[in-house]
Scaffold this motif. Sequence first.
Motif, PDB file in Angstrom:
ATOM      1  N   ALA A  71      -1.820  63.866  10.050  1.00 56.49           N
ATOM      2  CA  ALA A  71      -1.218  65.183  10.281  1.00 56.49           C
ATOM      3  C   ALA A  71       0.263  65.131   9.949  1.00 56.49           C
ATOM      4  O   ALA A  71       0.805  66.045   9.364  1.00 56.49           O
ATOM      5  CB  ALA A  71      -1.435  65.618  11.717  1.00 56.49           C
ATOM      6  N   TRP A  75       2.338  67.449   7.331  1.00 58.41           N
ATOM      7  CA  TRP A  75       3.410  68.359   7.738  1.00 58.41           C
ATOM      8  C   TRP A  75       4.482  68.478   6.674  1.00 58.41           C
ATOM      9  O   TRP A  75       4.936  69.539   6.349  1.00 58.41           O
ATOM     10  CB  TRP A  75       4.103  67.837   9.007  1.00 58.41           C
TER      11      TRP A  75
ATOM     12  N   LEU B  53      -3.310  70.885  16.659  1.00 57.39           N
ATOM     13  CA  LEU B  53      -2.364  71.691  17.430  1.00 57.39           C
ATOM     14  C   LEU B  53      -0.937  71.260  17.124  1.00 57.39           C
ATOM     15  O   LEU B  53      -0.039  72.088  16.992  1.00 57.39           O
ATOM     16  CB  LEU B  53      -2.653  71.557  18.925  1.00 57.39           C
ATOM     17  N   HIS B  54      -0.718  69.953  17.018  1.00 55.53           N
ATOM     18  CA  HIS B  54       0.629  69.461  16.718  1.00 55.53           C
ATOM     19  C   HIS B  54       1.043  69.844  15.307  1.00 55.53           C
ATOM     20  O   HIS B  54       2.196  70.174  15.050  1.00 55.53           O
ATOM     21  CB  HIS B  54       0.677  67.943  16.902  1.00 55.53           C
ATOM     22  N   TRP B  55       0.069  69.798  14.385  1.00 58.49           N
ATOM     23  CA  TRP B  55       0.328  70.221  13.004  1.00 58.49           C
ATOM     24  C   TRP B  55       0.747  71.692  12.992  1.00 58.49           C
ATOM     25  O   TRP B  55       1.709  72.074  12.336  1.00 58.49           O
ATOM     26  CB  TRP B  55      -0.948  70.009  12.189  1.00 58.49           C
ATOM     27  N   ALA B  58       4.261  72.019  14.354  1.00 60.56           N
ATOM     28  CA  ALA B  58       5.267  71.529  13.410  1.00 60.56           C
ATOM     29  C   ALA B  58       5.527  72.544  12.313  1.00 60.56           C
ATOM     30  O   ALA B  58       6.637  72.637  11.791  1.00 60.56           O
ATOM     31  CB  ALA B  58       4.833  70.205  12.805  1.00 60.56           C
ATOM     32  N   HIS B  59       4.502  73.311  11.967  1.00 62.09           N
ATOM     33  CA  HIS B  59       4.660  74.318  10.918  1.00 62.09           C
ATOM     34  C   HIS B  59       5.191  75.633  11.456  1.00 62.09           C
ATOM     35  O   HIS B  59       5.399  76.572  10.691  1.00 62.09           O
ATOM     36  CB  HIS B  59       3.318  74.568  10.218  1.00 62.09           C
TER      37      HIS B  59
END
Lengths: 212, 111
Positions: A71, A75, B53-55, B58-59
């Motif tokens: 991930a 990003w 969820l973290h991706w 981050a976006h």
Amino acid sequence: MLEIERRIAAWRESMSAALPAAPETVRELEEHLREEIERLESLGLERGEAFERAAQRLGEAEALAREFGRARSRWFGTVHSEGTRLTAYLAGSLGVAGIFVFSTIALSAGLRVASGAVRKGTVYSNGFELALLASWIAVCVLAALASRRFLAGPTIGDARGLVTFNLLALWMLIGWWVGPSALSYAAKVATIMTALGALWILRRVWVSKLAT
Amino acid sequence: MKLAKDLVAASTVPLVLAILEEGESYGYAIIQRVRELSDGEMEWTDGMLYPVLHWLEAHGYVQSRWREAETGRKRKYYALKADGRKHLADQKAQWLTVHETLRRAWRIKHA
């Protein structure tokens, strides 16, 4: 300590080992685990078995860490090595500091030339030397801009910290801009601020392997 | 039904965003909701949701905050942001395009 707490603690250890710089993520996963254990218990499972099932549903620590890593590169596209990024931070930081230092020199020299307060032979008194200064400023601008290409990564927040540090350097430079002698002070201050900034970023880069 | 990995992977983001559009939620609840919505057909490996969820965070599509329930349980809640809504609309348009194309290819009458 209850048996279940002991097992959760062991689970937490292995998760923290797989996700070293992401304590908040481990906490999030632990809360999830506890909730799932509760749910399975309410369905009639014995506590130990509920833990087994719940941990299995969450997945293996290594698999999770890999997913978080994948991930991370999704990003930001290309995530360069830590060494490359550190070099970029330093180059960019020096570039920005250099812009301030040389601009101050150029401004001061330019004003002196314009006001006629300068005698022939004084440094930065002629067009050639001012042009040289301008070219150094251009190089610093290019270094600062070019470094941005390599700054993408989990520590991208530090790039903003870098800007803050250099704004502080600018503030001090303006404060010290009183006369020709102040320029050497300014250069020293800018160098110190840049070094501090670079050390701060160095620490952040080394400590945070994964963005939480 | 065993669903192809790519299908599950591709549908994760639009599903999560759509669920968050219903309201702020946390990881565990999101997984339950997916199970609900899919009538049990989609059972995600619980842990795989969190990198997504973290991706998303981050976006800038979602934002998170910790909240404590009355039971004392601490949960990280995720909420959709404006950019997230836009991304969801974009994803929806793409999926509907694919769906429509497949529908025509298979000549399925409207359900």
